[in-house]
Design a protein around this motif. Structure first.
Motif, PDB file in Angstrom:
ATOM      1  N   PHE A 177       0.911  -1.345  -0.010  1.00 38.78           N
ATOM      2  CA  PHE A 177      -0.144   0.075  -0.120  1.00 38.78           C
ATOM      3  C   PHE A 177       1.130   1.156   0.112  1.00 38.78           C
ATOM      4  CE2 PHE A 177      -2.390  -3.358   2.190  1.00 38.78           C
ATOM      5  CZ  PHE A 177      -3.486  -3.504   1.401  1.00 38.78           C
ATOM      6  N   ASN A 178       0.433   2.185  -0.445  1.00 39.63           N
ATOM      7  CA  ASN A 178       0.898   3.405  -0.451  1.00 39.63           C
ATOM      8  C   ASN A 178      -0.021   4.477   0.403  1.00 39.63           C
ATOM      9  OD1 ASN A 178      -1.264   4.801  -2.234  1.00 39.63           O
ATOM     10  ND2 ASN A 178       0.023   4.379  -3.981  1.00 39.63           N
ATOM     11  N   ARG A 179       0.259   5.731   0.430  1.00 39.69           N
ATOM     12  CA  ARG A 179      -0.338   6.447   1.494  1.00 39.69           C
ATOM     13  C   ARG A 179      -1.917   6.771   1.212  1.00 39.69           C
ATOM     14  NH1 ARG A 179       3.319  12.265   1.101  1.00 39.69           N
ATOM     15  NH2 ARG A 179       2.444  12.873  -0.464  1.00 39.69           N
ATOM     16  N   ASN A 180      -2.198   6.702  -0.057  1.00 45.09           N
ATOM     17  CA  ASN A 180      -3.548   6.687  -0.428  1.00 45.09           C
ATOM     18  C   ASN A 180      -4.414   6.028   0.353  1.00 45.09           C
ATOM     19  OD1 ASN A 180      -2.893   8.576  -2.472  1.00 45.09           O
ATOM     20  ND2 ASN A 180      -3.221   7.362  -4.361  1.00 45.09           N
ATOM     21  N   ALA A 181      -4.120   4.489   0.700  1.00 38.21           N
ATOM     22  CA  ALA A 181      -4.943   3.832   1.329  1.00 38.21           C
ATOM     23  C   ALA A 181      -5.279   4.293   2.604  1.00 38.21           C
ATOM     24  CB  ALA A 181      -4.044   2.600   1.845  1.00 38.21           C
ATOM     25  N   ILE A 182      -4.691   5.269   3.216  1.00 41.14           N
ATOM     26  CA  ILE A 182      -5.222   5.911   4.549  1.00 41.14           C
ATOM     27  C   ILE A 182      -6.276   6.756   4.162  1.00 41.14           C
ATOM     28  CG2 ILE A 182      -4.734   7.227   6.515  1.00 41.14           C
ATOM     29  CD1 ILE A 182      -1.629   6.793   5.712  1.00 41.14           C
ATOM     30  N   PHE A 183      -6.497   7.211   3.222  1.00 44.46           N
ATOM     31  CA  PHE A 183      -7.583   8.229   2.796  1.00 44.46           C
ATOM     32  C   PHE A 183      -8.837   7.822   1.729  1.00 44.46           C
ATOM     33  CE2 PHE A 183      -3.575  10.098   3.864  1.00 44.46           C
ATOM     34  CZ  PHE A 183      -3.739  10.710   4.936  1.00 44.46           C
ATOM     35  N   LEU A 184      -8.603   6.556   1.528  1.00 43.20           N
ATOM     36  CA  LEU A 184      -9.472   6.196   0.483  1.00 43.20           C
ATOM     37  C   LEU A 184     -10.937   5.864   0.892  1.00 43.20           C
ATOM     38  CD1 LEU A 184      -8.911   4.796  -2.562  1.00 43.20           C
ATOM     39  CD2 LEU A 184      -9.519   2.623  -1.215  1.00 43.20           C
ATOM     40  N   GLY A 185     -11.745   6.956   0.270  1.00 46.00           N
ATOM     41  CA  GLY A 185     -13.125   7.308   0.632  1.00 46.00           C
ATOM     42  C   GLY A 185     -13.490   7.560   2.181  1.00 46.00           C
ATOM     43  N   GLY A 186     -12.577   8.112   2.901  1.00 45.01           N
ATOM     44  CA  GLY A 186     -12.692   8.423   4.201  1.00 45.01           C
ATOM     45  C   GLY A 186     -11.338   7.935   5.038  1.00 45.01           C
ATOM     46  N   LEU A 187     -11.428   8.604   6.101  1.00 45.56           N
ATOM     47  CA  LEU A 187     -10.192   8.093   6.947  1.00 45.56           C
ATOM     48  C   LEU A 187     -10.146   6.761   7.366  1.00 45.56           C
ATOM     49  CD1 LEU A 187      -7.393   9.520   8.003  1.00 45.56           C
ATOM     50  CD2 LEU A 187      -8.750  10.392  10.117  1.00 45.56           C
ATOM     51  N   ARG A 188      -9.101   5.801   7.094  1.00 45.79           N
ATOM     52  CA  ARG A 188      -8.970   4.579   7.307  1.00 45.79           C
ATOM     53  C   ARG A 188      -8.020   4.474   8.559  1.00 45.79           C
ATOM     54  NH1 ARG A 188     -11.171   0.755   3.358  1.00 45.79           N
ATOM     55  NH2 ARG A 188     -12.513   2.385   1.970  1.00 45.79           N
ATOM     56  N   PRO A 189      -8.476   4.181   9.689  1.00 48.31           N
ATOM     57  CA  PRO A 189      -7.429   4.122  10.824  1.00 48.31           C
ATOM     58  C   PRO A 189      -6.678   2.829  10.788  1.00 48.31           C
ATOM     59  CG  PRO A 189      -9.632   3.778  11.678  1.00 48.31           C
ATOM     60  CD  PRO A 189      -9.929   4.391  10.249  1.00 48.31           C
ATOM     61  N   HIS A 190      -7.107   1.665  10.226  1.00 48.30           N
ATOM     62  CA  HIS A 190      -6.497   0.659  10.254  1.00 48.30           C
ATOM     63  C   HIS A 190      -5.239   0.496   9.489  1.00 48.30           C
ATOM     64  CE1 HIS A 190      -9.372  -1.077  13.193  1.00 48.30           C
ATOM     65  NE2 HIS A 190     -10.150  -0.628  12.505  1.00 48.30           N
ATOM     66  N   TYR A 191      -5.124   1.444   8.549  1.00 45.78           N
ATOM     67  CA  TYR A 191      -3.917   1.753   7.638  1.00 45.78           C
ATOM     68  C   TYR A 191      -2.909   2.654   8.249  1.00 45.78           C
ATOM     69  CZ  TYR A 191      -6.215  -0.891   4.108  1.00 45.78           C
ATOM     70  OH  TYR A 191      -6.936  -1.961   3.316  1.00 45.78           O
ATOM     71  N   TYR A 192      -3.094   3.147   9.521  1.00 48.94           N
ATOM     72  CA  TYR A 192      -2.194   4.196  10.027  1.00 48.94           C
ATOM     73  C   TYR A 192      -1.212   3.341  10.738  1.00 48.94           C
ATOM     74  CZ  TYR A 192      -0.306   7.399  13.379  1.00 48.94           C
ATOM     75  OH  TYR A 192       0.516   8.362  13.892  1.00 48.94           O
ATOM     76  N   CYS A 193       0.255   3.449  10.420  1.00 48.59           N
ATOM     77  CA  CYS A 193       1.088   2.866  11.283  1.00 48.59           C
ATOM     78  C   CYS A 193       2.302   3.873  11.278  1.00 48.59           C
ATOM     79  CB  CYS A 193       1.638   1.556  10.468  1.00 48.59           C
ATOM     80  SG  CYS A 193       2.158   1.564   9.032  1.00 48.59           S
ATOM     81  N   LEU A 194       3.379   3.602  12.025  1.00 47.48           N
ATOM     82  CA  LEU A 194       4.558   4.638  11.933  1.00 47.48           C
ATOM     83  C   LEU A 194       5.735   3.714  11.807  1.00 47.48           C
ATOM     84  CD1 LEU A 194       3.582   6.870  14.862  1.00 47.48           C
ATOM     85  CD2 LEU A 194       3.808   7.473  12.558  1.00 47.48           C
ATOM     86  N   PRO A 195       6.641   3.949  10.947  1.00 49.80           N
ATOM     87  CA  PRO A 195       6.549   5.128  10.023  1.00 49.80           C
ATOM     88  C   PRO A 195       5.399   5.007   9.208  1.00 49.80           C
ATOM     89  CG  PRO A 195       8.867   4.393  10.019  1.00 49.80           C
ATOM     90  CD  PRO A 195       8.121   3.318  10.686  1.00 49.80           C
ATOM     91  N   VAL A 196       4.731   6.165   8.766  1.00 49.76           N
ATOM     92  CA  VAL A 196       3.466   6.221   8.013  1.00 49.76           C
ATOM     93  C   VAL A 196       3.742   5.564   6.721  1.00 49.76           C
ATOM     94  CG1 VAL A 196       3.603   8.399   7.433  1.00 49.76           C
ATOM     95  CG2 VAL A 196       1.345   7.547   7.755  1.00 49.76           C
ATOM     96  N   LEU A 197       2.737   4.948   6.084  1.00 50.80           N
ATOM     97  CA  LEU A 197       2.791   4.670   4.529  1.00 50.80           C
ATOM     98  C   LEU A 197       3.183   5.894   3.695  1.00 50.80           C
ATOM     99  CD1 LEU A 197      -0.694   2.643   4.175  1.00 50.80           C
ATOM    100  CD2 LEU A 197       1.860   1.915   4.059  1.00 50.80           C
ATOM    101  N   LYS A 198       3.912   5.627   2.529  1.00 52.30           N
ATOM    102  CA  LYS A 198       4.609   7.079   1.737  1.00 52.30           C
ATOM    103  C   LYS A 198       3.974   6.789   0.480  1.00 52.30           C
ATOM    104  CE  LYS A 198       7.339   8.216   5.069  1.00 52.30           C
ATOM    105  NZ  LYS A 198       7.315   7.239   6.222  1.00 52.30           N
ATOM    106  N   ARG A 199       4.348   7.799  -0.032  1.00 50.89           N
ATOM    107  CA  ARG A 199       3.755   7.897  -1.603  1.00 50.89           C
ATOM    108  C   ARG A 199       4.437   6.530  -2.710  1.00 50.89           C
ATOM    109  NH1 ARG A 199       3.903  12.403  -4.558  1.00 50.89           N
ATOM    110  NH2 ARG A 199       4.368  13.872  -2.968  1.00 50.89           N
ATOM    111  N   GLU A 200       3.705   6.468  -3.486  1.00 55.88           N
ATOM    112  CA  GLU A 200       3.751   5.361  -4.473  1.00 55.88           C
ATOM    113  C   GLU A 200       5.221   4.992  -4.932  1.00 55.88           C
ATOM    114  OE1 GLU A 200       2.003   2.494  -5.153  1.00 55.88           O
ATOM    115  OE2 GLU A 200       2.669   1.849  -6.913  1.00 55.88           O
ATOM    116  N   SER A 201       5.880   5.932  -5.233  1.00 52.57           N
ATOM    117  CA  SER A 201       7.370   5.882  -5.759  1.00 52.57           C
ATOM    118  C   SER A 201       8.164   4.959  -4.609  1.00 52.57           C
ATOM    119  CB  SER A 201       8.106   7.159  -6.279  1.00 52.57           C
ATOM    120  OG  SER A 201       7.758   7.952  -5.248  1.00 52.57           O
TER     121      SER A 201
END
Ligand code: DOR
Ligand code: ZN
Length: 361
Positions: free
Chosen positions: A219-243
């Motif tokens: 997953f990239n960081r879009n997964a955290i925001f897909l259609g609304g805030l998705r807390p189960h995709y929130y970890c640290l270090p946080v997901l980053k961009r696709e590249s």
């Protein structure tokens, strides 16, 4: 599983795409959070079913800062292990500004294999962590001498640094000086999330390695925001961009023996994840191997999974490889949405979604 946040980077070759089963040397998880008490008893069987060993992180509410505490925690884990499951917890100490060289030696004698560096305030239960790495130099000297590994949560905590840049800044501010001052210390850069970290580890020599989680490969960081805030995709270090995700996939599937499996599976009660302040952590232990298989399959690199999951970790830690095997089959199944977690409930990452691979008992 939704593909929209993690487009496969390459098409899988016919052989990998059509293989019906995949048998691997039994793997290990080189980064795991088990918690304690009823929560630990609830999640331990999932890991023990897939992995022969796991590095158990020491960030309990009262962190594991002494050899005696690590041994007691180990005993509680073994007491909670269901009969018939063959699993060895590998214990770690929590690095503080005050960890004494003598405690490092006691830990080594007790069979502790590594010490975990959490910068103070970086993540869950890190308040007792390190405020200034220079305060830890006596402990690091002792670890280098004794052969204990240093496991690093590699993020600076300076609030002036953007959350998404904290890993890259950590490399310059902490990793590079640390490597210079302790060249023989074996260091694992845990759960790397950026191209910068993958490049740094690839070029840092034989004593530096990295773990990579399944969720950062998928997953990239879009997964955290897909259609609304998705807390189960929130970890640290946080997901980053696709590249960055693509750089992690390239590192994991490169065949380099300095990248290996560490799930960072981190259970939090669903009610706490779905609260106004959500704790960091993704629970993946239920289906960790399947998630990794999905990521390697999407990259056309199933042939590289065994090295990453089963060989590179023990080789770097100086431990024997496991002798048994596990088999995965291409057999779609739906992940449960919730699991019991002591008095609470736990939501596995990708709960309710269909996974392509399934471990065979
Ligand atoms: O997402 C995370 N969860 N990152 C960490 O570093 C700690 C972990 C936890 O313990 O929940
Ligand atoms: Zn962790």
């Amino acid at each position: 599983m939704t593909a929209s946040t993690a487009a496969p980077s390459t098409a899988a070759p016919a052989t990998a795409a059509t293989a019906a089963t995949l048998t691997l040397t039994r793997p290990d998880d080189w980064h795991l959070h088990l918690r304690d008490g009823a929560a630990m008893a609830a999640v331990l069987p999932y890991t023990a079913r897939q992995f022969a060993r796991a590095i158990v992180m020491p960030n309990l509410k009262a962190p594991v800062t002494t050899a005696a505490a690590a041994l007691a925690y180990r005993d509680r884990i073994l007491a909670a292990l269901p009969v018939g499951l063959d699993f060895t917890p590998l214990m770690t100490l929590y690095l503080t500004d005050r960890l004494a060289a003598e405690e490092v030696d006691r830990a080594k004698a007790a069979g502790v294999v590594a010490v975990k560096l959490y910068p103070a305030g970086a993540t869950t239960h890190s308040d007792a962590g390190v405020t200034d790495i220079r305060k830890c130099y006596p402990a690091l000297e002792a670890m280098q001498r004794a052969g204990l590994l240093l496991l690093v949560h590699g993020e600076v905590t300076d609030p002036a640094v953007d959350l998404f840049d904290r890993e890259a800044v950590f490399i310059d501010q902490v990793m590079v000086p640390l490597r210079r001052d302790f060249p023989a210390l074996r260091v694992v850069f845990e759960h790397i999330t950026t191209r910068e970290a993958a490049q740094y580890v690839a070029g840092a020599g034989a004593h530096t390695a990295a773990t990579i989680t399944a969720h950062h490969l998928l997953f990239n960081r879009n997964a955290i925001f897909l259609g609304g805030l998705r807390p189960h995709y929130y970890c640290l270090p946080v997901l980053k961009r696709e590249s960055h995700r693509q750089a992690l996939v390239a590192a994991a599937t490169s065949g380099s023996d300095r990248f290996f499996l560490g799930t960072d599976s981190a259970p939090h009660a669903a009610a706490l994840k779905e609260a106004s302040v959500c704790g960091a952590g993704c629970f993946t232990a239920l289906s960790a191997l399947e998630l990794y298989a999905q990521a390697f399959d999407a990259a056309g690199a199933l042939d590289k999974l065994q090295g990453f999951a089963s060989h590179h970790g023990p080789d770097f830690y100086g431990l024997p490889r496991n002798t048994g095997t596990v088999t995965l089959a291409r057999q779609p199944w739906v992940l449960p949405e919730a699991l019991p977690f002591g008095e609470a409930q736990l939501r596995p990452l990708c709960g309710g979604e269909t996974l392509a691979w399934r471990q065979q008992d």
